[in-house]
Design an enzyme around this catalytic site. Sequence first.
Site, PDB file in Angstrom:
ATOM      1  N   GLY A 136       0.468  -1.431  -0.221  1.00  0.00           N
ATOM      2  CA  GLY A 136       0.052  -0.127   0.050  1.00  0.00           C
ATOM      3  C   GLY A 136       0.530   1.698  -0.152  1.00  0.00           C
ATOM      4  O   GLY A 136       0.625   2.291  -0.449  1.00  0.00           O
TER       5      GLY A 136
ATOM      6  N   ASP B  14      10.478  -7.726  -1.355  1.00  0.00           N
ATOM      7  CA  ASP B  14       9.457  -7.730  -0.673  1.00  0.00           C
ATOM      8  C   ASP B  14       9.252  -8.922  -1.058  1.00  0.00           C
ATOM      9  O   ASP B  14       9.416 -10.218  -2.087  1.00  0.00           O
ATOM     10  CB  ASP B  14       7.748  -7.466  -1.323  1.00  0.00           C
TER      11      ASP B  14
ATOM     12  N   SER C 222      -7.934  -9.287  -3.383  1.00  0.00           N
ATOM     13  CA  SER C 222      -7.595  -7.913  -2.177  1.00  0.00           C
ATOM     14  C   SER C 222      -6.625  -6.690  -2.545  1.00  0.00           C
ATOM     15  O   SER C 222      -6.859  -6.129  -1.744  1.00  0.00           O
ATOM     16  CB  SER C 222      -8.392  -8.275  -0.873  1.00  0.00           C
TER      17      SER C 222
ATOM     18  N   ARG D 157      -5.223  -0.991  -3.630  1.00  0.00           N
ATOM     19  CA  ARG D 157      -4.731   0.240  -2.619  1.00  0.00           C
ATOM     20  C   ARG D 157      -3.828  -0.042  -3.278  1.00  0.00           C
ATOM     21  O   ARG D 157      -2.437   0.945  -3.481  1.00  0.00           O
ATOM     22  CB  ARG D 157      -5.533   0.178  -1.885  1.00  0.00           C
TER      23      ARG D 157
ATOM     24  N   LYS E  11       4.945 -10.314  -5.701  1.00  0.00           N
ATOM     25  CA  LYS E  11       5.047  -8.216  -6.313  1.00  0.00           C
ATOM     26  C   LYS E  11       6.316  -7.598  -6.550  1.00  0.00           C
ATOM     27  O   LYS E  11       6.672  -7.128  -7.355  1.00  0.00           O
ATOM     28  CB  LYS E  11       4.983  -7.700  -4.716  1.00  0.00           C
TER      29      LYS E  11
ATOM     30  N   ASP F 238       4.400  -3.429   6.849  1.00  0.00           N
ATOM     31  CA  ASP F 238       3.766  -3.572   8.326  1.00  0.00           C
ATOM     32  C   ASP F 238       3.700  -4.207   8.924  1.00  0.00           C
ATOM     33  O   ASP F 238       2.809  -5.039  10.486  1.00  0.00           O
ATOM     34  CB  ASP F 238       1.800  -4.047   7.455  1.00  0.00           C
TER      35      ASP F 238
ATOM     36  N   CYS G 187      16.229   7.253  16.669  1.00  0.00           N
ATOM     37  CA  CYS G 187      15.562   6.325  16.298  1.00  0.00           C
ATOM     38  C   CYS G 187      13.888   5.408  16.184  1.00  0.00           C
ATOM     39  O   CYS G 187      13.504   6.456  16.819  1.00  0.00           O
ATOM     40  CB  CYS G 187      16.220   4.925  16.346  1.00  0.00           C
TER      41      CYS G 187
ATOM     42  N   CYS H 172      -4.564  -4.393   8.639  1.00  0.00           N
ATOM     43  CA  CYS H 172      -5.448  -3.849   7.576  1.00  0.00           C
ATOM     44  C   CYS H 172      -6.324  -4.749   7.403  1.00  0.00           C
ATOM     45  O   CYS H 172      -7.186  -4.931   6.595  1.00  0.00           O
ATOM     46  CB  CYS H 172      -4.396  -3.192   6.518  1.00  0.00           C
TER      47      CYS H 172
END
Length: 367
Positions: A40, A61, A68, A72, A85, A129, A170, A186
Amino acid sequence: MELSDEEIERYSRQIVMDEIGFEGQQKLKNARVTVIGVGGLGSPITQQLVAMGIGTVRIVDRDVVEISNLHRQVLYGDEDVGLSKAEAAHDRLKRINPKVMIEPLTLSINDDTVDEAINNSDVVIDGLDSVSARYSINRACVRLKIPYIFGSAIVTTGSSTSIIPGKTPCLECFQPALKDDEMPKCGTEGVHPAILTTVSSVQVSEAIRIIIGKEPNLANKLFLADVANLDYDKVKIIKQFKCNVCGPDADLTIKKSKRKLIEDICGREGKSVHIISPKENLEINLDKLNNILENDNLEIIRKGELGTTLNYNEKITVSIVTSGVSIIVGALEEKRALEIFSEIIINKLEINPEKVHNEFQKLLKVN
């Protein structure tokens, strides 16, 4: 490297700006930026970086595209579902700007893999995430003295700051001791695309300032946004003297985040999802893997350069990327997911189980 005439024309609307200028554009071309997570936040981040002419963009990634994601994660379309991805993003970004070098990696981020992910970067940008993965990135960036642009978003709210090792707080100065299991996701809470483009644009703006040699606006400040009410603010954050990452007594040679071999994440299509992340990059030979799967009459749904997705049976699908990270959808228990991973990766590909986990066989029996 110098800007070509074609590049000068391509980036002319940036070069004319006092904020960037010709010298700034030259610095962008010679920069190397790593974006961790191409979901996202990472999708609009990489789009902007590539369009603006960053010379090398490394994208990291471990996941595959699912339906789904599409509302976004603007890099992907229906034709990408089931692909890695990193691969789908690479192909889309090269179409946006073929002048930019794109380096796709399918690593799962933890203390064992993080150096490979961010090595030789001028700036690292957060599209993650996962708290534990962020802590690994934060520690590595502090140790390697690489600027780190933190960003997060959930529902309609988001935040960002620029972490400059040795100069600013940091991540663990202002977000210590968080646990992934306790954080909203999410998949269950939802996320508005508008907050993702808001936070990602702020992150890109900060990265550009750092690359061209300007002070980031969010040094020692945390940007806060809520698109539901159009509330925006900046709050001061303070470096913690006793921080175990950037404090004077910090020992960054010690690995802090405990790597999980298997994670149970938010379900997809109503099915349980397990992600298995090997200790090492297994560098899977996908041609060999695909031949084995076809000889065993397993249905391959998607073949890619960086990953393969297959129907293991009527209820279970498996996605395997080149690093060896495997996403198993539909296995009801961790033990079953580990058994499937062992069957394909350890047995069929004859991978040394110690490359996956020092005690893989023991874990398999315990689970």
